[in-house]
Design a protein around this motif. Structure first.
Motif, PDB file in Angstrom:
ATOM      1  N   TRP A 147      32.005  29.814  -8.382  1.00  0.00           N
ATOM      2  CA  TRP A 147      31.319  28.714  -7.709  1.00  0.00           C
ATOM      3  C   TRP A 147      30.150  28.230  -8.539  1.00  0.00           C
ATOM      4  O   TRP A 147      29.486  29.023  -9.227  1.00  0.00           O
ATOM      5  CB  TRP A 147      30.795  29.169  -6.344  1.00  0.00           C
ATOM      6  CG  TRP A 147      31.880  29.486  -5.380  1.00  0.00           C
ATOM      7  CD1 TRP A 147      32.600  30.650  -5.291  1.00  0.00           C
ATOM      8  CD2 TRP A 147      32.391  28.625  -4.355  1.00  0.00           C
ATOM      9  NE1 TRP A 147      33.524  30.558  -4.285  1.00  0.00           N
ATOM     10  CE2 TRP A 147      33.409  29.328  -3.677  1.00  0.00           C
ATOM     11  CE3 TRP A 147      32.082  27.333  -3.941  1.00  0.00           C
ATOM     12  CZ2 TRP A 147      34.127  28.769  -2.625  1.00  0.00           C
ATOM     13  CZ3 TRP A 147      32.780  26.786  -2.890  1.00  0.00           C
ATOM     14  CH2 TRP A 147      33.798  27.498  -2.243  1.00  0.00           C
ATOM     15  N   GLY A 148      29.894  26.927  -8.434  1.00  0.00           N
ATOM     16  CA  GLY A 148      28.691  26.382  -9.028  1.00  0.00           C
ATOM     17  C   GLY A 148      27.504  26.518  -8.084  1.00  0.00           C
ATOM     18  O   GLY A 148      27.642  27.039  -6.973  1.00  0.00           O
ATOM     19  N   GLN A 149      26.378  26.018  -8.523  1.00  0.00           N
ATOM     20  CA  GLN A 149      25.149  26.168  -7.739  1.00  0.00           C
ATOM     21  C   GLN A 149      24.955  25.037  -6.740  1.00  0.00           C
ATOM     22  O   GLN A 149      24.100  25.114  -5.874  1.00  0.00           O
ATOM     23  CB  GLN A 149      23.932  26.221  -8.678  1.00  0.00           C
ATOM     24  CG  GLN A 149      23.412  24.870  -9.147  1.00  0.00           C
ATOM     25  CD  GLN A 149      24.319  24.170 -10.136  1.00  0.00           C
ATOM     26  OE1 GLN A 149      25.257  24.758 -10.665  1.00  0.00           O
ATOM     27  NE2 GLN A 149      24.034  22.890 -10.401  1.00  0.00           N
ATOM     28  N   GLY A 150      25.745  23.982  -6.877  1.00  0.00           N
ATOM     29  CA  GLY A 150      25.696  22.879  -5.931  1.00  0.00           C
ATOM     30  C   GLY A 150      24.829  21.727  -6.388  1.00  0.00           C
ATOM     31  O   GLY A 150      23.899  21.905  -7.183  1.00  0.00           O
ATOM     32  N   THR A 151      25.148  20.542  -5.871  1.00  0.00           N
ATOM     33  CA  THR A 151      24.358  19.349  -6.139  1.00  0.00           C
ATOM     34  C   THR A 151      24.227  18.572  -4.830  1.00  0.00           C
ATOM     35  O   THR A 151      25.187  18.436  -4.078  1.00  0.00           O
ATOM     36  CB  THR A 151      24.994  18.492  -7.248  1.00  0.00           C
ATOM     37  OG1 THR A 151      24.126  17.406  -7.577  1.00  0.00           O
ATOM     38  CG2 THR A 151      26.357  17.935  -6.849  1.00  0.00           C
ATOM     39  N   GLN A 152      23.022  18.096  -4.567  1.00  0.00           N
ATOM     40  CA  GLN A 152      22.736  17.439  -3.295  1.00  0.00           C
ATOM     41  C   GLN A 152      23.201  15.994  -3.321  1.00  0.00           C
ATOM     42  O   GLN A 152      22.889  15.251  -4.256  1.00  0.00           O
ATOM     43  CB  GLN A 152      21.236  17.488  -2.999  1.00  0.00           C
ATOM     44  CG  GLN A 152      20.817  16.753  -1.737  1.00  0.00           C
ATOM     45  CD  GLN A 152      21.261  17.459  -0.480  1.00  0.00           C
ATOM     46  OE1 GLN A 152      21.086  18.669  -0.340  1.00  0.00           O
ATOM     47  NE2 GLN A 152      21.834  16.712   0.462  1.00  0.00           N
ATOM     48  N   VAL A 153      23.895  15.611  -2.275  1.00  0.00           N
ATOM     49  CA  VAL A 153      24.269  14.206  -2.061  1.00  0.00           C
ATOM     50  C   VAL A 153      23.669  13.778  -0.730  1.00  0.00           C
ATOM     51  O   VAL A 153      23.912  14.416   0.296  1.00  0.00           O
ATOM     52  CB  VAL A 153      25.799  14.036  -2.040  1.00  0.00           C
ATOM     53  CG1 VAL A 153      26.167  12.621  -1.595  1.00  0.00           C
ATOM     54  CG2 VAL A 153      26.383  14.336  -3.415  1.00  0.00           C
ATOM     55  N   THR A 154      22.895  12.713  -0.753  1.00  0.00           N
ATOM     56  CA  THR A 154      22.275  12.193   0.454  1.00  0.00           C
ATOM     57  C   THR A 154      22.648  10.727   0.599  1.00  0.00           C
ATOM     58  O   THR A 154      22.428   9.936  -0.314  1.00  0.00           O
ATOM     59  CB  THR A 154      20.753  12.336   0.398  1.00  0.00           C
ATOM     60  OG1 THR A 154      20.406  13.707   0.198  1.00  0.00           O
ATOM     61  CG2 THR A 154      20.123  11.841   1.698  1.00  0.00           C
ATOM     62  N   VAL A 155      23.223  10.408   1.747  1.00  0.00           N
ATOM     63  CA  VAL A 155      23.649   9.034   2.020  1.00  0.00           C
ATOM     64  C   VAL A 155      22.780   8.490   3.145  1.00  0.00           C
ATOM     65  O   VAL A 155      22.798   9.031   4.255  1.00  0.00           O
ATOM     66  CB  VAL A 155      25.136   8.975   2.397  1.00  0.00           C
ATOM     67  CG1 VAL A 155      25.575   7.523   2.574  1.00  0.00           C
ATOM     68  CG2 VAL A 155      25.986   9.669   1.347  1.00  0.00           C
ATOM     69  N   SER A 156      22.052   7.450   2.856  1.00  0.00           N
ATOM     70  CA  SER A 156      21.165   6.862   3.860  1.00  0.00           C
ATOM     71  C   SER A 156      21.878   5.735   4.600  1.00  0.00           C
ATOM     72  O   SER A 156      22.712   5.027   4.037  1.00  0.00           O
ATOM     73  CB  SER A 156      19.902   6.324   3.192  1.00  0.00           C
ATOM     74  OG  SER A 156      20.232   5.288   2.277  1.00  0.00           O
ATOM     75  N   SER A 157      21.512   5.586   5.852  1.00  0.00           N
ATOM     76  CA  SER A 157      22.161   4.560   6.688  1.00  0.00           C
ATOM     77  C   SER A 157      21.422   3.242   6.619  1.00  0.00           C
ATOM     78  O   SER A 157      20.351   3.131   6.067  1.00  0.00           O
ATOM     79  CB  SER A 157      22.232   5.042   8.133  1.00  0.00           C
ATOM     80  OG  SER A 157      20.959   5.354   8.603  1.00  0.00           O
TER      81      SER A 157
END
Length: 123
Positions: A113-123
């Protein structure tokens, strides 16, 4: 031992697009099926998409089908997740993972597994 490093996350408005990348090192990349999972706050990790070792087969969660595509470049040891028509509910930490088996929808099938990357979607 395979090391995975994700990149490409960020903040985007609803309806926008992002492309995640996951670079692998330390193993024979073309032997592994690759998957993307995500985990939103206070929710369990969920399967997003996976691709077979050769790239000839793909699989998607119903929630992203038709909006996300997965691809890989075995010469570059990299797997990609193209995310279009993003929605606020797509907000999560996205993880890439490598599995020796295919098809692979379940997290326990994945060995690295990787360490992850944040994805944020604003409305």
């Amino acid at each position: 031992q395979v090391q995975l490093v994700e990149s490409g996350g960020g903040l985007v408005q609803a309806g926008g697009s992002l492309r995640l990348s996951c670079a692998a090192s330390g193993g024979t990349f073309s032997r592994y099926a690759m998957g993307w999972f995500r985990q939103a706050p206070r929710k369990e990790r969920e399967f997003v998409a996976s691709i077979s070792p050769t790239g000839g087969s793909t699989d998607f969660a119903d929630s992203v089908k038709g909006r996300f595509t997965i691809s890989r470049d075995n010469a570059k040891n990299t797997v990609y997740l193209q995310m279009n028509s993003l929605r606020p509910e797509d907000t999560a930490v996205y993880y890439c993972a490598a599995a020796r088996s295919w098809p692979s929808r379940v997290g326990v099938q994945y060995d690295y597994w990787g360490q992850g990357t944040q994805v944020t979607v604003s409305s």
